[in-house]
Scaffold this active site. Sequence first.
Site, PDB file in Angstrom:
ATOM      1  N   ARG A   3       0.659  -1.500  -0.105  1.00 47.78           N
ATOM      2  CA  ARG A   3      -0.047   0.004  -0.383  1.00 47.78           C
ATOM      3  C   ARG A   3       0.628   0.820   0.276  1.00 47.78           C
ATOM      4  O   ARG A   3       1.916   1.676   1.062  1.00 47.78           O
ATOM      5  CB  ARG A   3      -0.472  -0.091   1.100  1.00 47.78           C
ATOM      6  N   ARG A   6       2.085   0.902  10.255  1.00 47.73           N
ATOM      7  CA  ARG A   6       1.452   1.604   8.887  1.00 47.73           C
ATOM      8  C   ARG A   6       2.667   1.572   7.741  1.00 47.73           C
ATOM      9  O   ARG A   6       3.096   1.904   7.834  1.00 47.73           O
ATOM     10  CB  ARG A   6       0.873   2.374   9.237  1.00 47.73           C
ATOM     11  N   GLU A  46      -6.865  -0.808  15.861  1.00 52.02           N
ATOM     12  CA  GLU A  46      -7.011  -1.538  14.514  1.00 52.02           C
ATOM     13  C   GLU A  46      -6.393  -2.914  14.797  1.00 52.02           C
ATOM     14  O   GLU A  46      -5.292  -2.325  13.741  1.00 52.02           O
ATOM     15  CB  GLU A  46      -8.028  -0.837  13.418  1.00 52.02           C
ATOM     16  N   SER A  64     -10.025  -5.547  10.450  1.00 52.80           N
ATOM     17  CA  SER A  64     -11.588  -4.921  10.061  1.00 52.80           C
ATOM     18  C   SER A  64     -12.961  -5.962   9.799  1.00 52.80           C
ATOM     19  O   SER A  64     -11.898  -6.362   8.248  1.00 52.80           O
ATOM     20  CB  SER A  64     -11.038  -3.343   8.856  1.00 52.80           C
ATOM     21  N   ARG A 119       0.573  -6.385  13.169  1.00 53.91           N
ATOM     22  CA  ARG A 119       0.021  -5.562  14.600  1.00 53.91           C
ATOM     23  C   ARG A 119      -0.044  -6.737  15.707  1.00 53.91           C
ATOM     24  O   ARG A 119       0.058  -6.189  16.629  1.00 53.91           O
ATOM     25  CB  ARG A 119      -1.216  -5.124  14.198  1.00 53.91           C
TER      26      ARG A 119
END
Length: 421
Positions: A261, A276, A348, A351, A389
């Site tokens: 990403r 991230r 988070e 999701s 994470r």
Amino acid sequence: MLDANLLRTDPDAVIRGMASRGAAFDQETYGRLEADRRAVIREAEALKAERNRVSDEVARLKRAKEDATALIEAQREVGDKLKALEAAEKEAEAAFRGFLATLPNLPHESVPVGRDEHANVEVKRWGTPAAIENPQDHVELGTKLGILDLDRAAKLSGSRFAVLKGLGARMERSLVSFMADLHAGQGWTEVLPPYLVLPECMYGTGQLPKFEQDLFRTSRGEDTLYLIPTAEVPVTNLYREEVIPGEQLPIRHFAFTPCFRSEAGSYGKDTKGIIRQHQFHKVELVAFTTPEQAMDELEHLTRQAESILEALELPYRRVLLSTGDMGFSSRKTFDLEVWLPSQGTYREISSCSWFGDFQARRANIRFRPTGGKPQPLHTLNGSGLAVGRTWVAILENYQQTDGSIRIPKALQPYMGCDVIK
């Protein structure tokens, strides 16, 4: 993609749904594109009727051995006009579908209405965060233990990349195996897909055209290929342009892949450490269901992701996202947030989303009910889990006063040790 019939029969519902997401519905553009499309279709249908009438008259004249030259010429002119109209019809249809492709999904009635994350609703909490005095973050812990090297990663690839070493690398690999074994043991079918996909796949799951800036792309000759941002893209598109027998649903897959990403627009957010990144690993859950099964499947999929956190004994909470915080393609989303001691808050880690028939319409994935006609099925997906994470959460929640890291009991057989010193 929204159902075009809904726009025609109940535009107010679309306007309300989009307004709840903070998006405006461009009625003027929709009206113009729909009028253009219908005008071309009407003209084409009129010409086809004229062509059929002329053909019948030509046949009658020939049977009567009369001169049909003028009508044959008229027939040829109608055919030429129809060819031109077919091109215009394709162009009008493409413009209409292009407009539809920019519209987000409509939220389910059970989703709280709000502008952003402040309207999210906490559904549950699991586990009690350990009392850690002066907790260190994962960067401090990993660097001191020699299992995380961000400086050399930057030398290789720039910012937002990481090098894991020794037991740090083994933990990443162990987490993948642990997650995969748990999902496979509970009836999910593993898939190992390509990591480069065609634009059609990105369109099918909703990344294109709206989010191209968030993607990495490359080329192979004249073909454009995209690096996948999540396994959701190739796994969902496994069934693109297919009709699945209804009795085979639900279909449940999981896949471990790297994810890529560009994180456009996120500069300044989570720049420290590996929360991230431009490249990370994830185990993704993807399900295909009938509309009737979908709500139960969302709970099943979310519980599947939660079972990983519970097995690793990591405190977490489940949050129902508001209309303004959901993803573009989602109809309803639960976020799972894991406790990070260094930040004193939940962050988070998964999701879990139900997309209704939004992705299925874009990718033309349908199912055939017993004795019925094919119709769009429903798709769902969720992280089960984001591996990096999870790595961060283990380091921070299992840190000891001497800087060592205890290994969760469920992970010890994969690691071959019970502590990182």
